[in-house]
Design a protein around this motif. Structure first.
Motif, PDB file in Angstrom:
ATOM      1  N   ARG A   1       0.815  -1.211   0.000  1.00 21.86           N
ATOM      2  CA  ARG A   1       0.000   0.000   0.000  1.00 21.86           C
ATOM      3  C   ARG A   1       0.851   1.264   0.000  1.00 21.86           C
ATOM      4  O   ARG A   1       0.364   2.358   0.294  1.00 21.86           O
ATOM      5  N   TRP A   2       2.127   1.145  -0.353  1.00 15.54           N
ATOM      6  CA  TRP A   2       3.059   2.279  -0.301  1.00 15.54           C
ATOM      7  C   TRP A   2       4.122   2.022  -1.354  1.00 15.54           C
ATOM      8  O   TRP A   2       4.382   0.864  -1.706  1.00 15.54           O
ATOM      9  N   MET A   3       4.719   3.081  -1.889  1.00 16.06           N
ATOM     10  CA  MET A   3       5.880   2.916  -2.767  1.00 16.06           C
ATOM     11  C   MET A   3       7.008   3.805  -2.262  1.00 16.06           C
ATOM     12  O   MET A   3       6.852   5.005  -2.105  1.00 16.06           O
ATOM     13  N   GLY A   4       8.165   3.204  -2.045  1.00 16.03           N
ATOM     14  CA  GLY A   4       9.330   3.942  -1.576  1.00 16.03           C
ATOM     15  C   GLY A   4      10.045   3.157  -0.504  1.00 16.03           C
ATOM     16  O   GLY A   4       9.588   2.100  -0.090  1.00 16.03           O
TER      17      GLY A   4
ATOM     18  N   LEU B   1       2.240  17.551  -0.936  1.00 14.33           N
ATOM     19  CA  LEU B   1       3.575  17.277  -0.376  1.00 14.33           C
ATOM     20  C   LEU B   1       3.524  17.091   1.131  1.00 14.33           C
ATOM     21  O   LEU B   1       2.939  17.896   1.857  1.00 14.33           O
ATOM     22  N   LYS B   2       4.151  15.996   1.576  1.00 10.85           N
ATOM     23  CA  LYS B   2       4.396  15.766   2.988  1.00 10.85           C
ATOM     24  C   LYS B   2       5.883  15.456   3.165  1.00 10.85           C
ATOM     25  O   LYS B   2       6.585  15.220   2.183  1.00 10.85           O
TER      26      LYS B   2
ATOM     27  N   LEU C   1       3.830   7.936  -2.654  1.00 13.13           N
ATOM     28  CA  LEU C   1       5.165   7.746  -3.202  1.00 13.13           C
ATOM     29  C   LEU C   1       6.163   8.460  -2.307  1.00 13.13           C
ATOM     30  O   LEU C   1       6.096   9.686  -2.150  1.00 13.13           O
ATOM     31  N   ALA C   2       7.085   7.697  -1.722  1.00 16.43           N
ATOM     32  CA  ALA C   2       8.106   8.253  -0.826  1.00 16.43           C
ATOM     33  C   ALA C   2       9.409   8.409  -1.581  1.00 16.43           C
ATOM     34  O   ALA C   2      10.004   7.423  -2.015  1.00 16.43           O
ATOM     35  N   LEU C   3       9.853   9.656  -1.742  1.00 17.05           N
ATOM     36  CA  LEU C   3      11.026   9.964  -2.557  1.00 17.05           C
ATOM     37  C   LEU C   3      12.208  10.395  -1.712  1.00 17.05           C
ATOM     38  O   LEU C   3      12.082  11.269  -0.840  1.00 17.05           O
ATOM     39  N   HIS C   4      13.350   9.767  -1.982  1.00 17.33           N
ATOM     40  CA  HIS C   4      14.603  10.352  -1.504  1.00 17.33           C
ATOM     41  C   HIS C   4      15.019  11.368  -2.562  1.00 17.33           C
ATOM     42  O   HIS C   4      15.356  11.010  -3.693  1.00 17.33           O
ATOM     43  N   ALA C   5      14.969  12.637  -2.187  1.00 15.12           N
ATOM     44  CA  ALA C   5      15.272  13.720  -3.123  1.00 15.12           C
ATOM     45  C   ALA C   5      16.151  14.731  -2.407  1.00 15.12           C
ATOM     46  O   ALA C   5      15.644  15.623  -1.706  1.00 15.12           O
TER      47      ALA C   5
ATOM     48  N   ILE D   1       2.950  12.752  -2.177  1.00 15.25           N
ATOM     49  CA  ILE D   1       4.404  12.662  -2.244  1.00 15.25           C
ATOM     50  C   ILE D   1       4.973  12.863  -0.845  1.00 15.25           C
ATOM     51  O   ILE D   1       4.686  13.874  -0.185  1.00 15.25           O
ATOM     52  N   ILE D   2       5.772  11.893  -0.392  1.00 15.79           N
ATOM     53  CA  ILE D   2       6.443  11.997   0.907  1.00 15.79           C
ATOM     54  C   ILE D   2       7.915  12.299   0.645  1.00 15.79           C
ATOM     55  O   ILE D   2       8.614  11.506   0.009  1.00 15.79           O
ATOM     56  N   TRP D   3       8.375  13.424   1.139  1.00 19.61           N
ATOM     57  CA  TRP D   3       9.758  13.861   0.933  1.00 19.61           C
ATOM     58  C   TRP D   3      10.607  13.357   2.093  1.00 19.61           C
ATOM     59  O   TRP D   3      10.462  13.825   3.218  1.00 19.61           O
ATOM     60  N   MET D   4      11.477  12.400   1.798  1.00 17.23           N
ATOM     61  CA  MET D   4      12.292  11.793   2.841  1.00 17.23           C
ATOM     62  C   MET D   4      13.279  12.792   3.444  1.00 17.23           C
ATOM     63  O   MET D   4      13.950  13.539   2.732  1.00 17.23           O
ATOM     64  N   HIS D   5      13.349  12.791   4.766  1.00 15.44           N
ATOM     65  CA  HIS D   5      14.360  13.537   5.530  1.00 15.44           C
ATOM     66  C   HIS D   5      14.314  15.046   5.273  1.00 15.44           C
ATOM     67  O   HIS D   5      15.304  15.736   5.501  1.00 15.44           O
ATOM     68  N   MET D   6      13.199  15.549   4.782  1.00 11.94           N
ATOM     69  CA  MET D   6      13.078  16.976   4.439  1.00 11.94           C
ATOM     70  C   MET D   6      14.186  17.410   3.486  1.00 11.94           C
ATOM     71  O   MET D   6      14.595  18.575   3.468  1.00 11.94           O
ATOM     72  N   GLY D   7      14.698  16.480   2.690  1.00 13.63           N
ATOM     73  CA  GLY D   7      15.712  16.817   1.707  1.00 13.63           C
ATOM     74  C   GLY D   7      17.121  16.903   2.236  1.00 13.63           C
ATOM     75  O   GLY D   7      18.066  17.162   1.471  1.00 13.63           O
ATOM     76  N   ILE D   8      17.304  16.669   3.534  1.00 14.17           N
ATOM     77  CA  ILE D   8      18.633  16.762   4.154  1.00 14.17           C
ATOM     78  C   ILE D   8      19.389  15.456   3.928  1.00 14.17           C
ATOM     79  O   ILE D   8      18.817  14.367   3.884  1.00 14.17           O
ATOM     80  N   SER D   9      20.697  15.557   3.801  1.00 13.57           N
ATOM     81  CA  SER D   9      21.565  14.395   3.615  1.00 13.57           C
ATOM     82  C   SER D   9      22.925  14.701   4.228  1.00 13.57           C
ATOM     83  O   SER D   9      23.174  15.822   4.692  1.00 13.57           O
ATOM     84  N   LYS D  10      23.803  13.710   4.230  1.00 19.29           N
ATOM     85  CA  LYS D  10      25.153  13.943   4.737  1.00 19.29           C
ATOM     86  C   LYS D  10      25.891  14.978   3.893  1.00 19.29           C
ATOM     87  O   LYS D  10      26.798  15.661   4.369  1.00 19.29           O
ATOM     88  N   GLU D  11      25.506  15.065   2.623  1.00 25.84           N
ATOM     89  CA  GLU D  11      26.128  16.041   1.731  1.00 25.84           C
ATOM     90  C   GLU D  11      25.582  17.454   1.949  1.00 25.84           C
ATOM     91  O   GLU D  11      26.134  18.421   1.421  1.00 25.84           O
TER      92      GLU D  11
END
Length: 368
Positions: A164-167, A270-271, A206-210, A237-247
């Protein structure tokens, strides 16, 4: 508290400063979230850990995983009673004719459906009587959208409507640029329409790492996310980690928050999720910065989901999971009651998936 609980609590205190006693967090059950439950939730006496782990990788990038039933038990022990079960869609490629684990993987990653099959098969085999499980499709290769619907059909033929989810699937993940991954371009995003239409029809988020950008160019990849949001306004659309990354460990919090404020204003679909300890390590652990984010999250409480982003490699132990739950829950304790109920207690998650559960109301404590 018995001897076993005392040992757990002492270990927790040694491992994590301020970690809650496991005996205190494990009192929540599915009945707590029944639509018929009339008992309120006392934030002063009960756990501030999230009850919903909406971002939990039951499979690792390579090698064996912690057994499914053990992961479910770990969740129960810390008071997590809803789990969104991810595999990992982009796994390291095995070298041909190589057996075992050591030395048998290349540095290249590629999408694979194998973890989704493993998770669904394990769920059917072991079940989860005391924890509600949602299964997520993590196989999707966003560079090859024509391959997605056939594989969705394969999972449906094999497992019915369990998924029931993609990502989590990668729109752009700079951490894997050295492993063969590239950002998906706008021309390819335009070709997503067939599978996005099915996700919309079936109400599958849809959960996106972006990644938002990097330290040199903090908003470098933002146009890619916005292209998705503009083209597919009816998809959740679920935005993973609010767009934050180690980079992206040094973005100005004001720039980050203002960017998200604009995105939330423009794109009602957007969530964002609050998973992965980098949010705490780089931003939330600073009291001044945390205050800015708490104010922002409170103002947009209906847009956030909680999670651990735990990756269940076979070498992991219970206290590894406990640590991730603790770290990723710390900001939740500072939220107002409305945001805490929606995020930590899962009302946003229930509403998004149309689940027959309801987060309890927060107790109103009056002074004597």
């Amino acid at each position: 508290m018995n001897v076993k609980q005392s040992v757990i609590a002492m270990s927790c205190a040694v491992l994590l400063a301020g970690c809650q006693s496991v005996s205190a967090t494990g009192t929540r059950t599915l009945a707590t979230f029944s639509v018929d439950n009339t008992q309120c939730y006392d934030r002063k006496a009960q756990s501030s850990y999230f009850a919903v782990d909406s971002h939990h990788h039951f499979q690792p990038f390579r090698g064996d995983a912690v057994p499914f039933d053990k992961l479910v038990t770990w969740a129960e022990r810390v008071g997590v009673v809803f789990i969104n079960v991810y595999g990992i869609g982009q796994t390291y490629e095995r070298k041909p004719d190589c057996f075992g684990e050591r030395g048998c993987y290349s540095q290249l990653i590629s999408p694979s459906i194998q973890n989704d099959f493993k998770n669904a098969s394990n769920y059917l085999k072991y079940g989860a009587d005391n924890v509600h499980i949602t299964l997520s499709m993590t196989f999707a290769d966003l560079h090859k959208p024509e391959t997605i619907l056939p594989k969705m059909a394969l999972l449906e033929d094999e497992f019915g409507d369990l998924f029931r989810w993609m990502g989590e699937v990668n729109l752009v993940k700079a951490a894997h640029f050295g492993n063969g991954h590239q950002a998906v371009d706008k021309e390819t995003i335009a070709k997503w329409q067939p599978f996005m239409a099915v996700l919309e029809e079936k109400r599958i988020p849809l959960a996106l790492h972006a990644d938002l950008g990097d330290n040199n160019t903090p908003l470098k990849y933002l146009p890619l996310l916005e292209e998705v949001l503009k083209r597919y306004p009816e998809n959740d659309i679920i935005w993973m980690h609010m767009g934050i990354s180690k980079e992206l460990s040094q973005i100005d919090p004001e720039l980050h928050i203002n960017t998200m404020e604009r995105l939330f204003s423009q794109y009602k679909n957007l969530k964002a999720d609050l998973s992965w300890r980098i949010l705490y390590d780089y931003y939330f652990s600073d009291p001044k910065i945390q205050g800015q984010y708490v104010e922002f999250i409170n103002a947009h409480a209906e847009r956030f989901l909680p999670g651990s982003d735990f990756v269940a490699s076979k070498s992991k132990r219970f206290f590894d999971y406990l640590e991730e739950v603790d770290i990723n829950s710390r900001i939740l304790a500072s939220l107002d009651d409305n945001a805490f109920r929606r995020i930590a207690l899962g009302q946003n998650y229930f509403s998004l998936l149309d689940l027959p559960y309801r987060a309890p109301e927060i107790c109103i404590i009056t002074s004597p």
